[in-house]
Design a protein around this motif. Structure first.
Motif, PDB file in Angstrom:
ATOM      1  N   ASP A   1      24.846  20.795  35.068  1.00 55.91           N
ATOM      2  CA  ASP A   1      25.179  22.194  34.760  1.00 55.91           C
ATOM      3  C   ASP A   1      26.657  22.482  34.909  1.00 55.91           C
ATOM      4  N   ALA A   2      27.449  21.465  35.259  1.00 57.08           N
ATOM      5  CA  ALA A   2      28.874  21.688  35.485  1.00 57.08           C
ATOM      6  C   ALA A   2      29.512  22.107  34.174  1.00 57.08           C
ATOM      7  N   SER A   3      30.395  23.085  34.247  1.00 57.22           N
ATOM      8  CA  SER A   3      31.117  23.570  33.062  1.00 57.22           C
ATOM      9  C   SER A   3      32.544  23.098  33.147  1.00 57.22           C
ATOM     10  N   ALA A   4      33.374  23.591  32.179  1.00 54.44           N
ATOM     11  CA  ALA A   4      34.782  23.211  32.157  1.00 54.44           C
ATOM     12  C   ALA A   4      35.585  24.047  33.127  1.00 54.44           C
ATOM     13  N   THR A   5      34.969  24.881  33.950  1.00 51.88           N
ATOM     14  CA  THR A   5      35.692  25.731  34.893  1.00 51.88           C
ATOM     15  C   THR A   5      35.536  25.156  36.301  1.00 51.88           C
ATOM     16  N   VAL A   6      36.699  25.006  36.993  1.00 52.95           N
ATOM     17  CA  VAL A   6      36.712  24.499  38.372  1.00 52.95           C
ATOM     18  C   VAL A   6      37.463  25.504  39.229  1.00 52.95           C
ATOM     19  N   ARG A   7      36.806  25.925  40.356  1.00 54.14           N
ATOM     20  CA  ARG A   7      37.434  26.888  41.271  1.00 54.14           C
ATOM     21  C   ARG A   7      37.829  26.130  42.551  1.00 54.14           C
ATOM     22  N   CYS A   8      39.147  26.251  42.893  1.00 55.20           N
ATOM     23  CA  CYS A   8      39.678  25.582  44.090  1.00 55.20           C
ATOM     24  C   CYS A   8      40.017  26.651  45.132  1.00 55.20           C
ATOM     25  N   ILE A   9      39.390  26.537  46.327  1.00 54.18           N
ATOM     26  CA  ILE A   9      39.580  27.528  47.388  1.00 54.18           C
ATOM     27  C   ILE A   9      40.562  26.959  48.395  1.00 54.18           C
ATOM     28  N   LYS A  10      41.403  27.846  48.930  1.00 52.18           N
ATOM     29  CA  LYS A  10      42.417  27.433  49.919  1.00 52.18           C
ATOM     30  C   LYS A  10      41.749  26.887  51.178  1.00 52.18           C
ATOM     31  N   SER A  11      42.209  25.699  51.640  1.00 50.29           N
ATOM     32  CA  SER A  11      41.645  25.053  52.837  1.00 50.29           C
ATOM     33  C   SER A  11      42.784  24.410  53.603  1.00 50.29           C
TER      34      SER A  11
END
Length: 632
Positions: free
Chosen positions: A497-507
């Motif tokens: 179900d992975a799409s072309a959108t990737v969200r990167c959260i600050k860590s």
């Protein structure tokens, strides 16, 4: 010393020479008449001198040559004419006294002056005023006793048709019209015959005797004329026309013919008119039967008449009484529009009807019936008969030829631009076909539009399990986005179900102060596929950036606001505008300049959350843009 009368006369003449009106003079008791008459005389003298000068210089005395009132030009013309009379007498060597001519005093003076002989009147100048010798005073003589010009003062009694002639101490009335040639006017106003023979003014030769007649004269030869001749007015012998002078000088049946000095008689001959000829004995004329002499009427009948004949013409012919021939009747001209339905053609003794194109002659030989041209199959496809003609029609995809109007020619829809193919068109007889690029597209159900093939959905891609398949116009891309340092990828669910959108959260790592103070909290990678906008007229909206921040934070204190910024060099090709969507702030990324594919680029957009003028959070969106080569 001049007398008072002479002084008055001099004064009157002087005023005339200065251009004064002779009827408006200073009052002089007892001598006003002398003053006025001398004034008038001076004016008349001047006018007469003008006439004499004109005759001497120009030799012409027409009224238009003189200037002034009618009575003034009349005096000048009279003196001019009389001067010419004197000049003529001088040229012919005649006496300047002009004997036998009763001329008015002023005319006589002008004639004698121009003739060149001085008269007693020319030398009889007084102290009343001298003038040049050529124009001496002919009218008023001032002495001890003046006389009055009754003709000027209108104190004469001449009747209508007479002219007043002034004389010394009186006047006389002379008839206005001349007596005519051969007569002279006497002093008692009577026309008297001039005896040219006595005066020697005749032109009879030495062999003739002058005989005076009333108003003329005759020249009679001293010798008489012979038989057959008569003397004319000047005595010449001329031939007598006995045929005219004598009544019937010849016998009956003869014609008189005049000859010089005599005449002859000739026997008459009988001349017959047209249509008659002499009888055998030559005594009379009888009718000629033209119908028995040759074929005068041709194929027509002939009727003899006295002195003529008439042709009985057949149907379709008329007899011409002038040419005596039977002439064809042009029925088409005599009965226009009544004999034939369409066209009428005249023929010898008859006529023939014909029809225009698209019609045929009916059984009656006059009416015209429509011809069904479609029976002969003149059209290459469809034919429709119309009245007097036909019309060819073509099936869909064909058009009538401009050359013959019958042949149907294929319409090249690809050349005319009416095909509607989104990529390529190739013509076929009566139709056309649309095609798409060789890969990445398929023809839609309308057979014109090229539709993108979703290789990712169809499973025809070649992406690995570690990559995400992203469908683009005309193809696909295998994407694998990495998060930057100090960021971790948020969970996206299963790989399928992975799409072309990737969200990167600050860590951040513990004790990493720089990471902690970095306002960027979220980095998002996304991808879009765009066509090449061929007809680019205004900005195209390509990405929508939604937020949960209210668009109208007025009631709230220390409300949060959001600002959008495009980073990098792509800010010249794209821009971002802020809008409100369902009460929330939304950023709209627009393409403001045309980009021609195929090409790939990365658009970096910053979303800054600001509170009290301080950026409290920043989200960065990395938009991966894939632009197709085509506009569909």
């Amino acid at each position: 010393m001049p007398t008072s009368i002479q002084r008055c006369c001099q004064n009157g003449r002087a005023r005339a020479m200065d251009g004064h009106d002779c009827t408006i003079l200073p009052f002089v008791p007892t001598h006003i008449v002398v003053q006025e008459q001398c004034c008038r005389s001076a004016i008349i003298d001047e006018l007469c001198c003008n006439g004499i000068k004109m005759a001497r210089q120009q030799g012409a005395c027409e009224r238009p040559f003189f200037h002034g009132e009618p009575w003034e030009t009349k005096i000048s013309k009279m003196c001019c004419d009389c001067c010419e009379l004197g000049l003529t007498a001088a040229r012919r060597g005649l006496s300047c006294e002009l004997p036998g001519l009763l001329l008015p005093r002023q005319c006589s003076y002008a004639a004698k002056t121009c003739c060149g002989n001085n008269t007693t009147e020319e030398s009889n100048l007084t102290a009343a005023g001298r003038r040049p010798k050529q124009c001496s005073q002919p009218f008023v003589s001032i002495g001890s006793t003046p006389y009055v010009n009754e003709c000027l003062t209108n104190s004469h009694n001449c009747i209508f048709g007479q002219v007043c002639i002034n004389t010394e101490g009186s006047f006389r009335c002379q008839r206005e019209t001349s007596c005519g040639t051969g007569y002279e006017l006497t002093d008692d106003n009577i026309c008297r015959d001039i005896d040219e023979c006595d005066l020697g003014t005749h032109n009879c030769g030495p062999d003739f005797i002058c005989i005076n007649t009333e108003g003329s004269f005759r020249c009679r030869p001293k010798d008489k004329c012979g038989d057959g001749y008569i003397q004319d007015a000047i005595g010449s012998c001329i031939d007598i026309n006995e045929c005219v002078v004598h009544h019937n000088p010849c016998l009956p049946g003869q014609t008189c013919i005049n000859t010089v000095g005599s005449y002859t008689c000739r026997s008459n001959t009988i001349t017959c008119g047209r249509g008659y000829h002499l009888t055998e004995d030559g005594s009379r004329c009888e009718d000629v039967d033209e119908c028995r002499r040759g074929n005068v009427c041709g194929v027509h009948g002939c009727v003899n008449l006295l002195g003529s004949y008439r042709c009985e013409c057949k149907a379709g012919f008329n007899f011409n009484s002038i040419t005596k021939l039977c002439e064809d009747i042009n029925e088409c001209m005599h009965y226009p529009g009544r004999l034939c339905a369409h066209k009428c053609e005249n023929m010898e003794g008859s006529y023939k009807c014909s029809c225009t194109s698209g019609f045929k002659l009916g059984y009656d030989g006059r009416s015209c019936e429509d011809v069904n041209e479609c029976e002969a199959k003149p059209c290459s496809q469809e034919c429709a008969n119309v009245y007097g003609s036909y019309q060819c029609y073509c099936r869909r995809g064909y058009q009538l030829s401009d050359i013959d109007g019958n042949t149907c020619e294929d319409i090249d829809e690809c050349a005319t631009g009416g095909h509607g193919c989104s990529y390529h068109c190739f013509n076929t007889p009566g139709s056309f076909n649309c095609t798409c690029p060789p890969s990445g597209y398929t023809l839609a159900n309308d057979w014109r539009t090229c539709q993108d093939i979703d290789e990712c959905a169809a499973g025809t891609h070649t992406c690995s399990v570690s990559q995400s398949c992203f469908n683009v116009l005309g193809g696909y891309r295998c994407l694998a986005f990495e998060c930057p340092p100090n960021f971790r990828q948020a969970a996206t669910g299963s790989r399928a179900d992975a799409s072309a959108t990737v969200r990167c959260i600050k860590s951040c790592q513990s004790h990493d102060v720089n990471c902690a103070h970095n306002p960027v909290n979220l980095v998002t990678h996304t991808a879009i596929s765009l066509p090449t906008f061929r007809d680019y007229t205004e900005p195209e909206e390509v990405v929508l950036l939604r937020t949960t921040v209210p668009a109208d934070p007025a009631p709230l204190l220390n409300a949060t606001d959001v600002f959008f910024v495009i980073l990098g060099t792509n800010s010249q090709i794209f821009d971002v505008v802020r809008r409100s969507d369902d009460g929330m702030i939304m950023g709209v990324v627009r393409q403001v300049k045309p980009i021609y594919g195929p090409t790939d680029l990365v658009l970096e957009v910053s979303m800054n959350y600001v509170k009290s003028g301080i950026i409290i959070q920043r989200n960065v969106i990395m938009v991966h843009v894939f632009i197709s080569e085509f506009s569909f």
